[in-house]
Design an enzyme around this catalytic site. Structure first.
Site, PDB file in Angstrom:
ATOM      1  N   HIS A 138       0.828  -1.210   0.000  1.00 53.43           N
ATOM      2  CA  HIS A 138       0.000   0.000   0.000  1.00 53.43           C
ATOM      3  C   HIS A 138       0.861   1.259   0.000  1.00 53.43           C
ATOM      4  O   HIS A 138       1.448   1.623   1.011  1.00 53.43           O
ATOM      5  CB  HIS A 138      -0.932  -0.029   1.232  1.00 53.43           C
TER       6      HIS A 138
ATOM      7  N   GLU B  20       2.803   0.425   3.336  1.00 51.83           N
ATOM      8  CA  GLU B  20       2.334  -0.592   4.272  1.00 51.83           C
ATOM      9  C   GLU B  20       2.359  -1.934   3.535  1.00 51.83           C
ATOM     10  O   GLU B  20       1.713  -2.081   2.493  1.00 51.83           O
ATOM     11  CB  GLU B  20       0.905  -0.285   4.739  1.00 51.83           C
TER      12      GLU B  20
ATOM     13  N   ASN C  47      -5.011   4.416   7.241  1.00 50.59           N
ATOM     14  CA  ASN C  47      -6.390   4.806   6.936  1.00 50.59           C
ATOM     15  C   ASN C  47      -7.359   4.511   8.078  1.00 50.59           C
ATOM     16  O   ASN C  47      -8.371   5.207   8.232  1.00 50.59           O
ATOM     17  CB  ASN C  47      -6.862   4.160   5.632  1.00 50.59           C
TER      18      ASN C  47
HETATM   19  N1  LIG Z   1      -6.059   7.965  -4.195  1.00 57.26           N
HETATM   20  C1  LIG Z   1      -5.301   7.690  -3.143  1.00 57.26           C
HETATM   21  O1  LIG Z   1      -4.915   8.595  -2.384  1.00 57.26           O
HETATM   22  C2  LIG Z   1      -4.862   6.282  -2.862  1.00 57.26           C
HETATM   23  C3  LIG Z   1      -3.798   6.067  -1.993  1.00 57.26           C
HETATM   24  C4  LIG Z   1      -3.367   4.747  -1.755  1.00 57.26           C
HETATM   25  C5  LIG Z   1      -4.014   3.685  -2.370  1.00 57.26           C
HETATM   26  N2  LIG Z   1      -5.062   3.953  -3.211  1.00 57.26           N
HETATM   27  C6  LIG Z   1      -5.689   2.786  -3.856  1.00 57.26           C
HETATM   28  O2  LIG Z   1      -5.198   2.703  -5.178  1.00 57.26           O
HETATM   29  C7  LIG Z   1      -6.194   2.108  -6.029  1.00 57.26           C
HETATM   30  C8  LIG Z   1      -6.454   3.023  -7.219  1.00 57.26           C
HETATM   31  O3  LIG Z   1      -6.844   4.294  -6.730  1.00 57.26           O
HETATM   32  P1  LIG Z   1      -6.593   5.642  -7.570  1.00 57.26           P
HETATM   33  O4  LIG Z   1      -6.654   6.749  -6.588  1.00 57.26           O
HETATM   34  O5  LIG Z   1      -5.402   5.483  -8.454  1.00 57.26           O
HETATM   35  O6  LIG Z   1      -7.947   5.667  -8.424  1.00 57.26           O
HETATM   36  P2  LIG Z   1      -8.252   6.346  -9.837  1.00 57.26           P
HETATM   37  O7  LIG Z   1      -9.716   6.597  -9.846  1.00 57.26           O
HETATM   38  O8  LIG Z   1      -7.320   7.461 -10.108  1.00 57.26           O
HETATM   39  O9  LIG Z   1      -7.889   5.170 -10.859  1.00 57.26           O
HETATM   40  C9  LIG Z   1      -8.588   3.947 -10.904  1.00 57.26           C
HETATM   41  C10 LIG Z   1      -8.143   3.182 -12.121  1.00 57.26           C
HETATM   42  O10 LIG Z   1      -8.871   1.952 -12.148  1.00 57.26           O
HETATM   43  C11 LIG Z   1      -9.247   1.716 -13.500  1.00 57.26           C
HETATM   44  N3  LIG Z   1     -10.405   0.848 -13.506  1.00 57.26           N
HETATM   45  C12 LIG Z   1     -11.673   1.141 -13.173  1.00 57.26           C
HETATM   46  N4  LIG Z   1     -12.465   0.071 -13.337  1.00 57.26           N
HETATM   47  C13 LIG Z   1     -11.667  -0.923 -13.788  1.00 57.26           C
HETATM   48  C14 LIG Z   1     -11.894  -2.278 -14.165  1.00 57.26           C
HETATM   49  N5  LIG Z   1     -13.118  -2.805 -14.129  1.00 57.26           N
HETATM   50  N6  LIG Z   1     -10.823  -3.004 -14.581  1.00 57.26           N
HETATM   51  C15 LIG Z   1      -9.586  -2.472 -14.641  1.00 57.26           C
HETATM   52  N7  LIG Z   1      -9.314  -1.180 -14.317  1.00 57.26           N
HETATM   53  C16 LIG Z   1     -10.339  -0.434 -13.889  1.00 57.26           C
HETATM   54  C17 LIG Z   1      -9.561   3.092 -14.045  1.00 57.26           C
HETATM   55  O11 LIG Z   1      -9.534   3.097 -15.451  1.00 57.26           O
HETATM   56  C18 LIG Z   1      -8.424   3.907 -13.448  1.00 57.26           C
HETATM   57  O12 LIG Z   1      -7.274   3.810 -14.263  1.00 57.26           O
HETATM   58  C19 LIG Z   1      -7.430   1.874  -5.147  1.00 57.26           C
HETATM   59  O13 LIG Z   1      -7.401   0.560  -4.673  1.00 57.26           O
HETATM   60  C20 LIG Z   1      -7.207   2.876  -4.008  1.00 57.26           C
HETATM   61  O14 LIG Z   1      -7.836   2.494  -2.809  1.00 57.26           O
HETATM   62  C21 LIG Z   1      -5.483   5.210  -3.492  1.00 57.26           C
END
Ligand SMILES: NC(=O)c1ccc[n+]([C@@H]2O[C@H](COP(=O)([O-])OP(=O)(O)OC[C@H]3O[C@@H](n4cnc5c(N)ncnc54)[C@H](O)[C@@H]3O)[C@@H](O)[C@H]2O)c1
Length: 285
Positions: free
Chosen positions: A140, A152, A190
């Site tokens: 993470h 993490e 979180n």
């Molecule tokens: N945003 C944050 O601050 C943060 C921090 C740590 C971890 N995360 C985790 O990282 C992951 C992504 O978050 P993000 O902030 O990059 O989100 P985001 O919305 O920027 O990106 C999500 C991505 O998932 C893709 N996607 C959506 N549906 C899909 C599917 N059915 N199959 C394949 N790809 C698909 C989208 O096209 C996009 O590229 C999540 O699990 C989130 O919890 C986010």
């Protein structure tokens, strides 16, 4: 196990950041996006980010070129077959992630470690979609991944010691501080952060203070680098809502029950920086 080639699935905020971190650390990176346009946009984004670092004299031009040469953007999941470690960073939705793990298990070599960048979802649920639950873990990263020092490393009850050692080693070679945590919703950061962010929305929604004053209060009063509403906009309100829902589903603690105003903003498409509108209006900036 030694990691040479890293796959990253998902071209959103975090996928792009993780790809940059891994490429800068010297790994070959295969970046998988569902569409060619987003794959190309990710490479363009990486070029831009590295160009800025050259401008600021943080890296040399040669390092930028070497880093770019290590990244390959693809659309076919099968291109991840020979990766030693694959990190998925797609939308925070359990059925979608479970489906992806089934597919990754099918296309990747037996030795490949499959990791999730989930913020809160149960790693064991993804592990049990595969025939290799000992080689599944959480890795993470934090947002923005190139800047934030922490990772993490999450151990599901099926994860082997070797998988944890490999994931931790990978994070450390990416110059991150790796902390180990068991597979429990929200892990460390979180679980502690989101009740605070949720309560900031509650204060704002109750009209206790303006968004600017809520953010200024927590920056000036607690020495936090950003206020809670600006941080929610950076994380993404949809992702934040999914995080709160997953925390609430696991613990049934009212502190994790998303404030209704947050859900309504997500329904309205106000997702924060990525959509141009959240608690603040980014289209005007
Ligand atoms: N945003 C944050 O601050 C943060 C921090 C740590 C971890 N995360 C985790 O990282 C992951 C992504 O978050 P993000 O902030 O990059 O989100 P985001 O919305 O920027 O990106 C999500 C991505 O998932 C893709 N996607 C959506 N549906 C899909 C599917 N059915 N199959 C394949 N790809 C698909 C989208 O096209 C996009 O590229 C999540 O699990 C989130 O919890 C986010």
């Amino acid at each position: 196990m030694s990691v040479k080639r890293v796959g990253v699935v998902g071209s959103g905020i975090m996928g792009s950041g993780i790809a940059e971190v891994a490429a800068k650390a010297g790994y070959e990176v295969v970046l998988r996006s569902r569409g060619q346009a987003t794959a190309d946009a990710m490479v363009a984004g990486l070029e831009k980010s590295l160009a800025k670092q050259v401008e600021k004299a943080k890296i040399e031009e040669a390092e930028r070129d070497a880093c770019l040469s290590r990244v390959r953007a693809v659309t076919d999941l099968g291109e991840l077959a020979e990766c030693d470690l694959v990190i998925e960073s797609i939308v925070e939705d359990l059925p979608t992630k479970k489906h992806l793990f089934t597919e990754l298990d099918r296309v990747c070599g037996d030795a490949t470690i499959l990791a999730t960048n989930t913020s809160t979802l149960p790693v064991i649920e993804m592990a049990m979609e595969t025939g290799r639950p000992d080689r599944i873990c959480g890795v993470h990263f934090f947002n923005p991944a190139p800047m934030m020092a922490l990772v993490e490393v999450v151990r599901a009850i099926t994860t082997s010691d070797e998988t944890i050692a490999t994931a931790k080693g990978f994070a450390e070679t990416c110059d991150k501080n790796a902390v180990l945590v068991k597979d429990q919703a929200g892990f460390i950061v979180n679980a502690l952060l989101f009740p605070y962010l949720n309560n900031a929305v509650r204060l704002y929604d109750a009209g206790v203070a303006t968004r600017e004053d809520i953010d200024a209060a927590m920056q000036g009063g607690c020495n936090f680098p950003m206020g809670p509403l600006a941080l929610l906009d950076l994380v993404g309100l949809d992702t934040s809502l999914s995080i709160l829902d997953a925390l609430y589903a696991e613990f049934r603690d009212p502190n994790y029950a998303a404030v209704p105003a947050l859900r309504r903003m997500v329904t309205a498409g106000q997702l924060g920086r990525k959509s141009g509108m959240g608690f603040y209006d980014y289209a005007k900036k």
